[in-house]
Scaffold this active site. Structure first.
Site, PDB file in Angstrom:
ATOM      1  N   GLU A  54       5.702  -3.237   0.976  1.00  0.00           N
ATOM      2  CA  GLU A  54       5.726  -3.019  -0.480  1.00  0.00           C
ATOM      3  C   GLU A  54       4.969  -1.722  -0.732  1.00  0.00           C
ATOM      4  O   GLU A  54       3.736  -1.717  -0.740  1.00  0.00           O
ATOM      5  CB  GLU A  54       5.020  -4.176  -1.212  1.00  0.00           C
ATOM      6  CG  GLU A  54       5.661  -5.524  -1.016  1.00  0.00           C
ATOM      7  CD  GLU A  54       6.924  -5.696  -1.841  1.00  0.00           C
ATOM      8  OE1 GLU A  54       7.275  -4.788  -2.617  1.00  0.00           O
ATOM      9  OE2 GLU A  54       7.563  -6.737  -1.689  1.00  0.00           O
TER      10      GLU A  54
ATOM     11  N   VAL B 268       0.848   4.764   5.068  1.00  0.00           N
ATOM     12  CA  VAL B 268       0.290   3.706   5.932  1.00  0.00           C
ATOM     13  C   VAL B 268       1.399   2.734   6.344  1.00  0.00           C
ATOM     14  O   VAL B 268       1.426   2.239   7.481  1.00  0.00           O
ATOM     15  CB  VAL B 268      -0.877   2.977   5.230  1.00  0.00           C
ATOM     16  CG1 VAL B 268      -1.363   1.807   6.061  1.00  0.00           C
ATOM     17  CG2 VAL B 268      -2.036   3.946   4.977  1.00  0.00           C
ATOM     18  N   GLY B 269       2.353   2.481   5.440  1.00  0.00           N
ATOM     19  CA  GLY B 269       3.489   1.612   5.781  1.00  0.00           C
ATOM     20  C   GLY B 269       4.222   2.105   7.015  1.00  0.00           C
ATOM     21  O   GLY B 269       4.594   1.331   7.897  1.00  0.00           O
TER      22      GLY B 269
ATOM     23  N   GLU C  98       4.262  10.455  -5.862  1.00  0.00           N
ATOM     24  CA  GLU C  98       3.464   9.411  -6.514  1.00  0.00           C
ATOM     25  C   GLU C  98       2.040   9.919  -6.709  1.00  0.00           C
ATOM     26  O   GLU C  98       1.409  10.405  -5.767  1.00  0.00           O
ATOM     27  CB  GLU C  98       3.418   8.143  -5.662  1.00  0.00           C
ATOM     28  CG  GLU C  98       2.638   7.039  -6.347  1.00  0.00           C
ATOM     29  CD  GLU C  98       2.481   5.776  -5.500  1.00  0.00           C
ATOM     30  OE1 GLU C  98       2.129   5.891  -4.308  1.00  0.00           O
ATOM     31  OE2 GLU C  98       2.686   4.678  -6.039  1.00  0.00           O
TER      32      GLU C  98
ATOM     33  N   GLY D 125       0.842  -1.196   0.000  1.00  0.00           N
ATOM     34  CA  GLY D 125       0.000   0.000   0.000  1.00  0.00           C
ATOM     35  C   GLY D 125       0.872   1.238   0.000  1.00  0.00           C
ATOM     36  O   GLY D 125       2.023   1.198  -0.442  1.00  0.00           O
ATOM     37  N   SER D 126       0.310   2.313   0.525  1.00  0.00           N
ATOM     38  CA  SER D 126       1.008   3.594   0.442  1.00  0.00           C
ATOM     39  C   SER D 126       2.118   3.693   1.489  1.00  0.00           C
ATOM     40  O   SER D 126       2.079   3.030   2.539  1.00  0.00           O
ATOM     41  CB  SER D 126      -0.002   4.726   0.660  1.00  0.00           C
ATOM     42  OG  SER D 126      -0.575   4.595   1.938  1.00  0.00           O
ATOM     43  N   THR D 127       3.075   4.558   1.214  1.00  0.00           N
ATOM     44  CA  THR D 127       4.193   4.761   2.140  1.00  0.00           C
ATOM     45  C   THR D 127       3.683   5.325   3.473  1.00  0.00           C
ATOM     46  O   THR D 127       4.168   4.938   4.540  1.00  0.00           O
ATOM     47  CB  THR D 127       5.241   5.681   1.486  1.00  0.00           C
ATOM     48  OG1 THR D 127       5.729   4.998   0.320  1.00  0.00           O
ATOM     49  CG2 THR D 127       6.400   5.980   2.406  1.00  0.00           C
TER      50      THR D 127
HETATM   51  P1  NAD Z   1      -3.425   2.420   1.202  1.00  0.00           P
HETATM   52  O1  NAD Z   1      -2.115   2.498   1.893  1.00  0.00           O
HETATM   53  O2  NAD Z   1      -4.390   3.529   1.381  1.00  0.00           O
HETATM   54  O3  NAD Z   1      -4.218   1.090   1.659  1.00  0.00           O
HETATM   55  C1  NAD Z   1      -3.649  -0.191   1.537  1.00  0.00           C
HETATM   56  C2  NAD Z   1      -4.282  -1.115   2.547  1.00  0.00           C
HETATM   57  O4  NAD Z   1      -3.921  -0.672   3.854  1.00  0.00           O
HETATM   58  C3  NAD Z   1      -5.813  -1.149   2.506  1.00  0.00           C
HETATM   59  O5  NAD Z   1      -6.260  -2.479   2.713  1.00  0.00           O
HETATM   60  C4  NAD Z   1      -6.197  -0.269   3.689  1.00  0.00           C
HETATM   61  O6  NAD Z   1      -7.436  -0.595   4.249  1.00  0.00           O
HETATM   62  C5  NAD Z   1      -5.074  -0.588   4.670  1.00  0.00           C
HETATM   63  N1  NAD Z   1      -4.862   0.433   5.717  1.00  0.00           N
HETATM   64  C6  NAD Z   1      -5.163   1.766   5.676  1.00  0.00           C
HETATM   65  N2  NAD Z   1      -4.849   2.342   6.869  1.00  0.00           N
HETATM   66  C7  NAD Z   1      -4.326   1.378   7.653  1.00  0.00           C
HETATM   67  C8  NAD Z   1      -3.796   1.353   8.980  1.00  0.00           C
HETATM   68  N3  NAD Z   1      -3.762   2.440   9.760  1.00  0.00           N
HETATM   69  N4  NAD Z   1      -3.320   0.169   9.465  1.00  0.00           N
HETATM   70  C9  NAD Z   1      -3.326  -0.940   8.694  1.00  0.00           C
HETATM   71  N5  NAD Z   1      -3.843  -0.982   7.448  1.00  0.00           N
HETATM   72  C10 NAD Z   1      -4.323   0.158   6.922  1.00  0.00           C
HETATM   73  O7  NAD Z   1      -3.106   2.162  -0.344  1.00  0.00           O
HETATM   74  P2  NAD Z   1      -4.113   2.017  -1.571  1.00  0.00           P
HETATM   75  O8  NAD Z   1      -4.663   3.346  -1.951  1.00  0.00           O
HETATM   76  O9  NAD Z   1      -5.069   0.890  -1.323  1.00  0.00           O
HETATM   77  O10 NAD Z   1      -3.104   1.520  -2.714  1.00  0.00           O
HETATM   78  C11 NAD Z   1      -2.294   2.384  -3.447  1.00  0.00           C
HETATM   79  C12 NAD Z   1      -0.869   2.374  -2.904  1.00  0.00           C
HETATM   80  O11 NAD Z   1      -0.369   1.036  -2.896  1.00  0.00           O
HETATM   81  C13 NAD Z   1       0.083   3.162  -3.798  1.00  0.00           C
HETATM   82  O12 NAD Z   1       0.958   3.904  -2.989  1.00  0.00           O
HETATM   83  C14 NAD Z   1       0.845   2.070  -4.547  1.00  0.00           C
HETATM   84  O13 NAD Z   1       2.111   2.438  -5.030  1.00  0.00           O
HETATM   85  C15 NAD Z   1       0.923   1.004  -3.505  1.00  0.00           C
HETATM   86  N6  NAD Z   1       1.173  -0.302  -4.110  1.00  0.00           N
HETATM   87  C16 NAD Z   1       2.415  -0.860  -3.957  1.00  0.00           C
HETATM   88  C17 NAD Z   1       2.706  -2.082  -4.569  1.00  0.00           C
HETATM   89  C18 NAD Z   1       4.064  -2.735  -4.423  1.00  0.00           C
HETATM   90  O14 NAD Z   1       4.199  -3.927  -4.740  1.00  0.00           O
HETATM   91  N7  NAD Z   1       5.077  -2.020  -3.964  1.00  0.00           N
HETATM   92  C19 NAD Z   1       1.709  -2.740  -5.312  1.00  0.00           C
HETATM   93  C20 NAD Z   1       0.456  -2.132  -5.442  1.00  0.00           C
HETATM   94  C21 NAD Z   1       0.194  -0.912  -4.822  1.00  0.00           C
END
Ligand code: NAD
Length: 486
Positions: free
Chosen positions: A263, A244-245, A387, A240-242
Site C-alpha cells: 500500500e 521502501v515498497g 508525492e 509506506g513509501s514506494t
Molecule cells: P516509509 O516508507 O518511510 O516508512 C514506512 C514504514 O516502513 C516504517 O515503519 C519504516 O520504519 C519502514 N521501513 C523503512 N525502511 C524499511 C526497510 N528497508 N525495510 C522494511 N521496512 C522499512 O513511509 P512513511 O514516511 O512512514 O509514510 C509515508 C508514506 O506512506 C507515503 O508515501 C504515503 O503515501 C504512504 N502511505 C500509504 C498508504 C496507503 O494505504 N496506500 C497509507 C498511508 C501512508
C-alpha cells in the site's frame, strides 16, 4: 519492565511500557538499543523506546511460529471472534489515551483521532471478527471424482506501518490477519511508536495467547528489513513509501518469495467539471489537501478544474485554505515539503498562496509549513508529478472530458481519484476510465470498512479493508478425491 509517563489531553498522565512486546511480555532489545521519540509540534523529547535488532526480530518470529503451530491454527472461530471483539472494546474504552499518544508523537489531531481514526480502527476489528466463520471454499466435480478448496492461514505474517495514521492502519492489517488464522508481528513506525506500546497492553489484556501478536518498534532499515528478509515470515503487508515498497519486494524475491502486499504512495487527482455543485466540490477538494496537513496517502494533491469555472474555483479555493492557522504538527516532513515548494518556485510554477514563508503563527521549535497552492501548473512540473505528503495543492485547468482523463492518468501513481459532476453518465464514464484503486464521486477520500482500499500502478498491489483484504491473508488449498474405486 520500563515505562514512560506522558501528559495527554486534559493534562491526564498516560503510562506506557517502552519495551518490545514478544510473547505477551515487554523486554529490552539486544544491547539495549533504543530510539528517542520527539513531539513534532514542539521538537521536544518525549520518550525512549526499545529498538528491535535483528536478533529481536528473530525472537519475535520464532515466538509467532510457535504460537501458530501450537495454538492459533487450531483456534475455534468463536474464540477468535471473542478475542477480536474484546480488543475492539478495549481500544474503544481507551480511545482518549490512544488519541493523546497519536497526537504527541505522530501529530494526528486529537479530535481527528477521536472522531475518525479510532472509531475506524474499532469498526475494522469488529468487522473482521464477524468474518471468522465465513471464509468459504468450493466443492467441484472432477473427472476422477470430486474436489474441494479451503482458505487456509498463511502462517507467520508481518505488518509494517507508516507514521501518519498508525493505529488505524495497524488495525487494517491486524484484524484480517488474525481473523484468517495467522500470527502477526507488527513493526511500528520509529517516528510514532507510542500507540503501539499501548496497543500491546490491550492485546495482552484481551487474552490473546502469547506470540499470536507481537509488536516491535525499530528502525526501518534494521527491524523492518530483518522482517522482509526472514525466511519464516510468509507474508508482509506493507504500508509506506514506494521506495521502501520496492526494497521489500526485492527482499522477498531474494529470500523465501514471501507474499507481499504493498500500500504505497499516491498523487491523487480531483477532477471538477463545470456542472458540479461548486460548494460541495470546494468543500471536498479543500479537505482533500488540508486534512491531516495533506499527510494522507490519498490526499487530493492534483486538482483539475474545467475552464468555465477555473478562475472562480481558484479564488474560492484560495480564500478557504490560505489563512489556516499553523498548529497542526508536520513531523519530520517539514524539510521534504519545503524542498518541494522550493523546487516549484525554482521551476517557475505560479504560487497562489503559502510557500516557504508564512507559518509565523506556528509555535517555535515545531515543524510547520503553511497551506500552499500552485495554479496553472504544467503537467511536467515536479509538484504535479511527485508525492509531497504535505498541504501542497497543484491546480490546473482542462477543457474536455477526454483531456481531464488524460491529465488524471498522466502519473506513475494510481491510489485514489475524485470526480465532481452532476452528470451521472459522465461520472460513470470518467470513473471507469481513471487508473486508480478507488474513485469517489462528488466526495473525497472516504474510508469504509467494507470497501477495499489500495492502489494500481506504482501505488502498489493487494488491498486493505473489505472481503478482498481478508482473502489476501489466506491461501487456497485444493483437495482432490479419486472416487473411481481401486
Ligand atoms: P516509509 O516508507 O518511510 O516508512 C514506512 C514504514 O516502513 C516504517 O515503519 C519504516 O520504519 C519502514 N521501513 C523503512 N525502511 C524499511 C526497510 N528497508 N525495510 C522494511 N521496512 C522499512 O513511509 P512513511 O514516511 O512512514 O509514510 C509515508 C508514506 O506512506 C507515503 O508515501 C504515503 O503515501 C504512504 N502511505 C500509504 C498508504 C496507503 O494505504 N496506500 C497509507 C498511508 C501512508
Amino acid at each position: 519492565m520500563t515505562e514512560v509517563t506522558l501528559v495527554g489531553a486534559g493534562g491526564r498522565n498516560i503510562t506506557v511500557p517502552t519495551g518490545l512486546f514478544i510473547d505477551n511480555e515487554f523486554s529490552s532489545s539486544t544491547d539495549n538499543k533504543t530510539i528517542d521519540v520527539e513531539n513534532p509540534a514542539t521538537g521536544d523529547f518525549l520518550a525512549t523506546v526499545a529498538a528491535a535488532q535483528v536478533a529481536d526480530v528473530n525472537r519475535a518470529v520464532l515466538s509467532a511460529e510457535a504460537a501458530f503451530k501450537s495454538t492459533w491454527r487450531f483456534i475455534t472461530p468463536e474464540k477468535c471472534r471473542t478475542l477480536l471483539n474484546k480488543l475492539a472494546d478495549l481500544v474503544e474504552r481507551d480511545a482518549e489515551e490512544l488519541a493523546s499518544l497519536q497526537a504527541v508523537d505522530a501529530g494526528v489531531l486529537y479530535r481527528q483521532s477521536l472522531a475518525m481514526d479510532i472509531p475506524q480502527a474499532v469498526e475494522t476489528c469488529r468487522y473482521y471478527a464477524g468474518w471468522v466463520d465465513k471464509l468459504e471454499g468450493q466443492s467441484m466435480k472432477i473427472s476422477q471424482g470430486m474436489a474441494y478448496t479451503q482458505c487456509e492461514p498463511i502462517g507467520v505474517c508481518a505488518a509494517i506501518v507508516p507514521w501518519n495514521a498508525p493505529l488505524m492502519i495497524t488495525m487494517w492489517k491486524l484484524a484480517p490477519a488474525i481473523a484468517a488464522g495467522n500470527t502477526l508481528i507488527i513493526k511500528t513506525p520509529e517516528l510514532a511508536p507510542l500507540y503501539g506500546q499501548k496497543l500491546a497492553q490491550l492485546i495482552a489484556e484481551s487474552g490473546f495467547p502469547p506470540g499470536v501478536i507481537n509488536i516491535l518498534c525499530g528502525l526501518g532499515n534494521v527491524a523492518g528489513q530483518a522482517l522482509a528478509d526472514h525466511a519464516l515470515v510468509r507474508k508482509i503487508s506493507f504500508t509506506g513509501s514506494t521506495a521502501v515498497g520496492r526494497r521489500i519486494l526485492e527482499s522477498s524475491s531474494r529470500t523465501n518469495l514471501k507474499r507481499v502486499t504493498l500500500e504505497l504512495g499516491g498523487k491523487s487527482p480531483s477532477i471538477v467539471f463545470s456542472d458540479a455543485a461548486l460548494e460541495n466540490a470546494l468543500l471536498h477538494t479543500t479537505q482533500g489537501i488540508t486534512v491531516h496537513n495533506g499527510q494522507i496517502c490519498a490526499a487530493g494533491s492534483r486538482i483539475y478544474v474545467q475552464d468555465k469555472i477555473y478562475d472562480r474555483f481558484v479564488a474560492e479555493f484560495s480564500a478557504r485554505t490560505k489563512d489556516a492557522v499553523a498548529g497542526d504538527p508536520l513531523a519530520g516532513q517539514k524539510a521534504r515539503v519545503t524542498a518541494y515548494i522550493g523546487t516549484a518556485l525554482h521551476e517557475g510554477t505560479k504560487l497562489l498562496h503559502g510557500g516557504e514563508r508564512g507559518a509565523d503563527s506556528a509555535p517555535s521549535g515545531g515543524h510547520f509549513v503553511p497551506n500552499t497552492a500552485f495554479v496553472d501548473v504544467a503537467p511536467t512540473a515536479t509538484v504535479m508529478r511527485e508525492e509531497i505528503f504535505g498541504p501542497v495543492a497543484s491546480i490546473a485547468r482542462f477543457n474536455t472530458e477526454e483531456e481531464a482523463i488524460a491529465l488524471a492518468n498522466d502519473n506513475c501513481y494510481g491510489l485514489a481519484a475524485s470526480v465532481f459532476t452532476d452528470d451521472v453518465n459522465r461520472a460513470i464514464r470518467v470513473s471507469n476510465s481513471i487508473e486508480a484503486g478507488q474513485v469517489t464521486v462528488n466526495m473525497w477520500g472516504t474510508v469504509n470498512t467494507s470497501t477495499p482500499f489500495g492502489g494500481v500502478k506504482e501505488s502498489g498491489f493487494g488491498r486493505d479493508l473489505g472481503k478482498d483484504a481478508l482473502e489476501d491473508w489466506t491461501q487456497v488449498k485444493t483437495v482432490k478425491f479419486n472416487l473411481q474405486g481401486r
